[in-house]
Design an enzyme around this catalytic site. Structure first.
Site, PDB file in Angstrom:
ATOM      1  N   LYS A 193       1.653 -28.420 -16.975  1.00 17.05           N
ATOM      2  CA  LYS A 193       2.065 -28.626 -18.222  1.00 17.05           C
ATOM      3  C   LYS A 193       2.780 -27.215 -18.785  1.00 17.05           C
ATOM      4  O   LYS A 193       2.241 -26.170 -18.889  1.00 17.05           O
ATOM      5  CB  LYS A 193       0.966 -29.157 -19.205  1.00 17.05           C
ATOM      6  CG  LYS A 193       1.451 -29.447 -20.447  1.00 17.05           C
ATOM      7  CD  LYS A 193       0.229 -30.158 -21.322  1.00 17.05           C
ATOM      8  CE  LYS A 193       0.524 -30.692 -22.760  1.00 17.05           C
ATOM      9  NZ  LYS A 193      -0.582 -30.936 -23.478  1.00 17.05           N
ATOM     10  N   GLU A 253      -2.756 -38.081 -18.561  1.00 18.57           N
ATOM     11  CA  GLU A 253      -3.100 -36.698 -18.481  1.00 18.57           C
ATOM     12  C   GLU A 253      -4.479 -36.447 -18.466  1.00 18.57           C
ATOM     13  O   GLU A 253      -5.163 -37.606 -19.085  1.00 18.57           O
ATOM     14  CB  GLU A 253      -2.619 -36.138 -19.814  1.00 18.57           C
ATOM     15  CG  GLU A 253      -3.037 -34.796 -20.002  1.00 18.57           C
ATOM     16  CD  GLU A 253      -2.682 -34.333 -21.418  1.00 18.57           C
ATOM     17  OE1 GLU A 253      -2.312 -33.047 -21.806  1.00 18.57           O
ATOM     18  OE2 GLU A 253      -2.498 -35.174 -22.496  1.00 18.57           O
ATOM     19  N   CYS A 259       2.331 -35.309 -21.852  1.00 16.81           N
ATOM     20  CA  CYS A 259       1.923 -35.494 -23.527  1.00 16.81           C
ATOM     21  C   CYS A 259       2.728 -34.723 -24.551  1.00 16.81           C
ATOM     22  O   CYS A 259       3.830 -35.485 -24.594  1.00 16.81           O
ATOM     23  CB  CYS A 259       0.489 -34.898 -23.960  1.00 16.81           C
ATOM     24  SG  CYS A 259      -0.339 -35.663 -25.016  1.00 16.81           S
TER      25      CYS A 259
END
Length: 260
Positions: free
Chosen positions: A112, A40, A150
């Site tokens: 995300k 990321e 994440c």
């Protein structure tokens, strides 16, 4: 298929970050990897997300995306990396994973879903969540890769949706914020997502001090096949569709589950 994990120490120097991605992609290719995953915010990273992130955001066909596509093409690998994507909102960008094929073509884009508003950090102040919660899976070399970023790793429903969409490998590209028990949680959650879905989890993480390091590849039984330490580095390991099928025969959870 052999895949590689590139553990970076990304900062605010975009060109230096791209140079590190180039070096590790070259090494991954020499090690026989067909796909290399980076963390990321691989192209631009700071300890805390702030207004500089939307300020540096670009469309995927901008200079950063073009550079990543060129790296993939030069080294003949598929490449997945986290970038800051322009959203049309000057105050908030997308936290995006971009996947490029060995020909430089865009294979997939994942924005995300679950933003990190935790541990006193407010990612959503400067980052927009994905407009859709649909899982993103792309095929390459006969293997299906599901994309997550994440904090997504803490949401088992996303991993299950990716598995239901056909993912064989979950690419969890991360900059896992350090803190109490956080390294242990990173490893445990990667193992849990692999075990409960009978697939591989490949976690490419940023190195300290911004993150915890310990990029790892977990097999469908939860065994850690390779794990990096704290320094920037790259490592390759094999994933096997036969191994997935074998584990799912032993534990036929997808046929046995009862919902609703």
């Amino acid at each position: 298929m052999r895949i590689a994990l590139g553990q970076l120490e990304s900062g605010t120097d975009i060109q230096a970050n791209l140079a590190a991605i180039e070096r590790f992609s070259a090494q991954a290719a020499r090690d026989g990897a067909q796909l290399v995953a980076f963390p990321e915010y691989a192209s631009y990273e700071k300890k805390v997300v702030d207004a500089s992130f939307p300020a540096v955001a670009e469309p995927l066909d901008g200079p950063v995306g073009t550079a990543l596509a060129g790296i993939a093409r030069r080294h003949g690998v598929a490449l997945v990396a986290g970038v800051v994507e322009a959203s049309g909102d000057p105050e908030r960008a997308y936290n995006t994973l971009a996947a490029f094929g060995p020909d430089g073509a865009l294979l997939a884009r994942y924005r995300k879903i679950h933003l990190f508003d935790a541990q006193g950090i407010g990612e959503s102040r400067f980052i927009k969540p994905a407009p859709s919660a649909e899982p993103v899976v792309f095929g390459f070399g006969g293997v299906n890769f599901g994309l997550m970023t994440c904090y997504d790793l803490r949401f088992p429903e996303l991993a299950r949706a990716l598995s239901d969409a056909g993912a064989d490998v979950l690419l969890a590209c991360s900059s896992w914020v350090p803190g109490e028990h956080k390294t242990r949680q990173w490893i445990a959650l990667a193992q849990a997502r692999a075990i409960e879905n009978g697939l591989y989890v490949a976690g490419a993480c940023q190195a300290p001090p911004v993150s915890v390091g310990h990029s790892l590849l977990v097999d469908p039984m939860g065994a850690v096949l390779t794990e990096l330490g704290l320094e920037p580095s790259v490592a390759a390991a094999d994933v096997s569709l036969e191994r997935i099928a074998e584990v799912r025969r032993q534990f036929p959870m997808f046929r046995q589950r009862r919902l609703g």
